[in-house]
Scaffold this motif. Sequence first.
Motif, PDB file in Angstrom:
ATOM      1  N   LYS A 205       0.865  -1.193   0.000  1.00  0.00           N
ATOM      2  CA  LYS A 205       0.000   0.000   0.000  1.00  0.00           C
ATOM      3  C   LYS A 205       0.892   1.231   0.000  1.00  0.00           C
ATOM      4  O   LYS A 205       1.814   1.342   0.814  1.00  0.00           O
ATOM      5  N   ILE A 206       0.618   2.171  -0.924  1.00  0.00           N
ATOM      6  CA  ILE A 206       1.332   3.444  -0.928  1.00  0.00           C
ATOM      7  C   ILE A 206       0.329   4.583  -0.908  1.00  0.00           C
ATOM      8  O   ILE A 206      -0.838   4.421  -1.271  1.00  0.00           O
ATOM      9  N   THR A 207       0.798   5.742  -0.483  1.00  0.00           N
ATOM     10  CA  THR A 207      -0.046   6.939  -0.524  1.00  0.00           C
ATOM     11  C   THR A 207       0.494   7.832  -1.641  1.00  0.00           C
ATOM     12  O   THR A 207       1.396   8.636  -1.430  1.00  0.00           O
ATOM     13  N   ALA A 208      -0.077   7.657  -2.829  1.00  0.00           N
ATOM     14  CA  ALA A 208       0.422   8.348  -4.015  1.00  0.00           C
ATOM     15  C   ALA A 208       0.116   9.838  -4.006  1.00  0.00           C
ATOM     16  O   ALA A 208       0.778  10.619  -4.697  1.00  0.00           O
ATOM     17  N   THR A 209      -0.895  10.237  -3.228  1.00  0.00           N
ATOM     18  CA  THR A 209      -1.267  11.651  -3.122  1.00  0.00           C
ATOM     19  C   THR A 209      -1.516  12.002  -1.668  1.00  0.00           C
ATOM     20  O   THR A 209      -1.497  11.133  -0.795  1.00  0.00           O
ATOM     21  N   GLY A 210      -1.803  13.270  -1.432  1.00  0.00           N
ATOM     22  CA  GLY A 210      -2.208  13.690  -0.101  1.00  0.00           C
ATOM     23  C   GLY A 210      -3.495  13.003   0.302  1.00  0.00           C
ATOM     24  O   GLY A 210      -4.218  12.437  -0.534  1.00  0.00           O
ATOM     25  N   GLY A 211      -3.793  13.038   1.596  1.00  0.00           N
ATOM     26  CA  GLY A 211      -4.989  12.372   2.112  1.00  0.00           C
ATOM     27  C   GLY A 211      -5.866  13.320   2.889  1.00  0.00           C
ATOM     28  O   GLY A 211      -5.424  14.380   3.345  1.00  0.00           O
ATOM     29  N   VAL A 212      -7.114  12.919   3.059  1.00  0.00           N
ATOM     30  CA  VAL A 212      -8.099  13.789   3.717  1.00  0.00           C
ATOM     31  C   VAL A 212      -7.899  13.827   5.227  1.00  0.00           C
ATOM     32  O   VAL A 212      -7.948  14.893   5.843  1.00  0.00           O
ATOM     33  N   LEU A 213      -7.658  12.697   5.859  1.00  0.00           N
ATOM     34  CA  LEU A 213      -7.687  12.636   7.319  1.00  0.00           C
ATOM     35  C   LEU A 213      -6.337  12.824   8.000  1.00  0.00           C
ATOM     36  O   LEU A 213      -6.258  12.819   9.222  1.00  0.00           O
ATOM     37  N   SER A 214      -5.266  12.996   7.224  1.00  0.00           N
ATOM     38  CA  SER A 214      -3.969  13.270   7.852  1.00  0.00           C
ATOM     39  C   SER A 214      -3.881  14.744   8.217  1.00  0.00           C
ATOM     40  O   SER A 214      -4.572  15.597   7.654  1.00  0.00           O
ATOM     41  N   GLN A 215      -3.003  15.052   9.164  1.00  0.00           N
ATOM     42  CA  GLN A 215      -2.915  16.424   9.664  1.00  0.00           C
ATOM     43  C   GLN A 215      -2.094  17.344   8.766  1.00  0.00           C
ATOM     44  O   GLN A 215      -2.114  18.559   8.955  1.00  0.00           O
ATOM     45  N   GLN A 216      -1.374  16.787   7.794  1.00  0.00           N
ATOM     46  CA  GLN A 216      -0.623  17.658   6.889  1.00  0.00           C
ATOM     47  C   GLN A 216      -1.592  18.391   5.968  1.00  0.00           C
ATOM     48  O   GLN A 216      -2.564  17.819   5.488  1.00  0.00           O
ATOM     49  N   GLY A 217      -1.353  19.658   5.730  1.00  0.00           N
ATOM     50  CA  GLY A 217      -2.258  20.478   4.929  1.00  0.00           C
ATOM     51  C   GLY A 217      -1.708  20.787   3.562  1.00  0.00           C
ATOM     52  O   GLY A 217      -1.840  21.911   3.079  1.00  0.00           O
ATOM     53  N   ARG A 218      -1.092  19.810   2.919  1.00  0.00           N
ATOM     54  CA  ARG A 218      -0.432  20.042   1.632  1.00  0.00           C
ATOM     55  C   ARG A 218      -1.308  19.683   0.445  1.00  0.00           C
ATOM     56  O   ARG A 218      -0.834  19.440  -0.640  1.00  0.00           O
ATOM     57  N   VAL A 308      -8.189  19.234   8.547  1.00  0.00           N
ATOM     58  CA  VAL A 308      -8.888  18.090   7.971  1.00  0.00           C
ATOM     59  C   VAL A 308     -10.250  18.502   7.430  1.00  0.00           C
ATOM     60  O   VAL A 308     -10.661  18.082   6.339  1.00  0.00           O
ATOM     61  N   GLU A 309     -10.977  19.343   8.172  1.00  0.00           N
ATOM     62  CA  GLU A 309     -12.297  19.774   7.708  1.00  0.00           C
ATOM     63  C   GLU A 309     -12.211  20.460   6.344  1.00  0.00           C
ATOM     64  O   GLU A 309     -13.080  20.265   5.494  1.00  0.00           O
ATOM     65  N   ALA A 310     -11.184  21.250   6.129  1.00  0.00           N
ATOM     66  CA  ALA A 310     -11.028  21.926   4.837  1.00  0.00           C
ATOM     67  C   ALA A 310     -10.878  20.910   3.713  1.00  0.00           C
ATOM     68  O   ALA A 310     -11.450  21.078   2.619  1.00  0.00           O
ATOM     69  N   LYS A 311     -10.144  19.838   3.970  1.00  0.00           N
ATOM     70  CA  LYS A 311      -9.967  18.809   2.938  1.00  0.00           C
ATOM     71  C   LYS A 311     -11.243  17.992   2.743  1.00  0.00           C
ATOM     72  O   LYS A 311     -11.558  17.582   1.618  1.00  0.00           O
ATOM     73  N   VAL A 312     -11.983  17.755   3.823  1.00  0.00           N
ATOM     74  CA  VAL A 312     -13.259  17.043   3.706  1.00  0.00           C
ATOM     75  C   VAL A 312     -14.197  17.798   2.765  1.00  0.00           C
ATOM     76  O   VAL A 312     -14.797  17.224   1.851  1.00  0.00           O
ATOM     77  N   ARG A 313     -14.320  19.099   2.992  1.00  0.00           N
ATOM     78  CA  ARG A 313     -15.229  19.905   2.177  1.00  0.00           C
ATOM     79  C   ARG A 313     -14.802  19.924   0.706  1.00  0.00           C
ATOM     80  O   ARG A 313     -15.642  20.035  -0.192  1.00  0.00           O
ATOM     81  N   GLU A 314     -13.517  19.784   0.476  1.00  0.00           N
ATOM     82  CA  GLU A 314     -13.005  19.782  -0.897  1.00  0.00           C
ATOM     83  C   GLU A 314     -13.491  18.557  -1.664  1.00  0.00           C
ATOM     84  O   GLU A 314     -13.665  18.627  -2.890  1.00  0.00           O
ATOM     85  N   THR A 315     -13.735  17.458  -0.980  1.00  0.00           N
ATOM     86  CA  THR A 315     -14.069  16.206  -1.663  1.00  0.00           C
ATOM     87  C   THR A 315     -15.561  15.963  -1.844  1.00  0.00           C
ATOM     88  O   THR A 315     -15.957  15.220  -2.758  1.00  0.00           O
ATOM     89  N   LEU A 316     -16.402  16.550  -1.015  1.00  0.00           N
ATOM     90  CA  LEU A 316     -17.793  16.111  -0.942  1.00  0.00           C
ATOM     91  C   LEU A 316     -18.626  16.400  -2.185  1.00  0.00           C
ATOM     92  O   LEU A 316     -19.649  15.746  -2.412  1.00  0.00           O
ATOM     93  N   GLY A 317     -18.212  17.348  -3.001  1.00  0.00           N
ATOM     94  CA  GLY A 317     -18.991  17.645  -4.203  1.00  0.00           C
ATOM     95  C   GLY A 317     -18.727  16.710  -5.367  1.00  0.00           C
ATOM     96  O   GLY A 317     -19.334  16.852  -6.429  1.00  0.00           O
ATOM     97  N   THR A 318     -17.832  15.754  -5.165  1.00  0.00           N
ATOM     98  CA  THR A 318     -17.418  14.910  -6.293  1.00  0.00           C
ATOM     99  C   THR A 318     -17.855  13.453  -6.157  1.00  0.00           C
ATOM    100  O   THR A 318     -17.547  12.646  -7.033  1.00  0.00           O
ATOM    101  N   ILE A 319     -18.571  13.113  -5.100  1.00  0.00           N
ATOM    102  CA  ILE A 319     -18.851  11.713  -4.786  1.00  0.00           C
ATOM    103  C   ILE A 319     -19.561  11.005  -5.942  1.00  0.00           C
ATOM    104  O   ILE A 319     -20.610  11.454  -6.400  1.00  0.00           O
ATOM    105  N   GLY A 320     -18.977   9.924  -6.392  1.00  0.00           N
ATOM    106  CA  GLY A 320     -19.586   9.104  -7.428  1.00  0.00           C
ATOM    107  C   GLY A 320     -19.257   9.507  -8.851  1.00  0.00           C
ATOM    108  O   GLY A 320     -19.440   8.720  -9.785  1.00  0.00           O
ATOM    109  N   LYS A 321     -18.785  10.732  -9.058  1.00  0.00           N
ATOM    110  CA  LYS A 321     -18.532  11.205 -10.427  1.00  0.00           C
ATOM    111  C   LYS A 321     -17.412  10.419 -11.099  1.00  0.00           C
ATOM    112  O   LYS A 321     -17.521  10.025 -12.266  1.00  0.00           O
TER     113      LYS A 321
END
Length: 422
Positions: A205-218, A308-321
């Motif tokens: 398992k690798i993390t190829a990109t940033g993630g939603v629930l990690s504390q890094q804000g990159r 984390v909340e900022a990253k959560v909001r970034e993803t929610l408009g794309t679900i399923g697309k």
Amino acid sequence: MIIRLMGVAALAIAAPAYAETQVIHAGRVITAAGSAPLGESTITVTDGRIVSVTPGRVPAPAGATEIDLSGKTVLPGLVDMHVHLSGDPGGDFWKEAVEPDEWGVVVGAKNALVTARAGFTTVRDLGSARDVGFVLRRGTAEGMIPGPRIISSGPAISIIGGHGDVSGFRPEVNAVLDAGNTCTGPEQCAARVREASKNGANVIKITATGGVLSQQGRGLGQHFTDPEMKAIADTAHGLGLRVAAHAHGARGIEGAARAGIDTIEHGTFADAAAIKAMKEKGTAYVPTLMAFTGIRDRLGKGVYTPTVEAKVRETLGTIGKALNAAHEAGVTIVFGTDAGVFEHGRNAEEFAQMVELGGMTPTEALASATTTAAKLLDMENEIGRIAPGYSADIIAVSGDPLADIRTLEKVDFVMVRGKRIP
């Protein structure tokens, strides 16, 4: 006399164990997704393997255990290709600094049982503290812990300071908690793959990109470079291992696919170029739509930090697309949920989202969690079907999941490796 007794003892040890036979009387059987369902049938299981599937109600042989599922639809056990058994949703990130890794085994044992009861007889555990996933894997395999068959990656491989690396604490605390799972450059990344293989990983398992629930804000863009990901994929494949890449951003998805990574996990912002690369390279897609349900349910409740909340909001408009587009493009879709981001046991709710948001048919969705998943695990001759010679991973539901996929959200009977889950 001594010689004779020793001979008798040796014969006793060599004698085969008594074969355990179970006979299941099923009202209806889906032997494999895409195959015409059978009517009333009898499934015979001996020593954890399916021996026969016979039309009608066949009398059980003497000494066999009979299981009456005559009012149920019986089908193969389900596969979830992306879970985190040792994690529960909504935990404070700082607990990483106070809870021992061993606690993950306790949490994982609890969640293994819950997951199996939900009908999932095989799972791919993608990311846990060192040895935790491997201990759980052995526990279920040896029957000490009731739960599914576990395919485990151990800790995910990450870039320094990226998703999967410890962050959010003072530098000296980060250093103490460092799991040794980060790498920079193709050579070091190849070494991490070899170490994971040496330590017992079934999959990388690798993390190829940033993630939603990690504390890094990159952000959620590409983390590993293309050469680093190619080194990871080439090294893993040389060791007979597949690679799963956590990936949200489009360029990270595209780069992972072109590098030869086997599965894209999440794939949130996959665009046309990323999907084209996945299709061309034969990269499978594990959409984990339930992960977004988990984070949406906790948004604005003080569960997540502002980062984390900022990253959560970034993803929610794309679900399923992305799933819809990938499905239309003919990309292989494989069932996975990211259980642990939401409550374990709700895994089957993913099916309805795959159908309603992703444009899949119930048959396609069921295949993604049985035959397709089994093939991706190189276990297509072991799991994913009800057929002679296969492991007795069997579930039963009331109703017809091919007509109403939500039927799978309530499972009435589960058998893993021939053992009934209580």
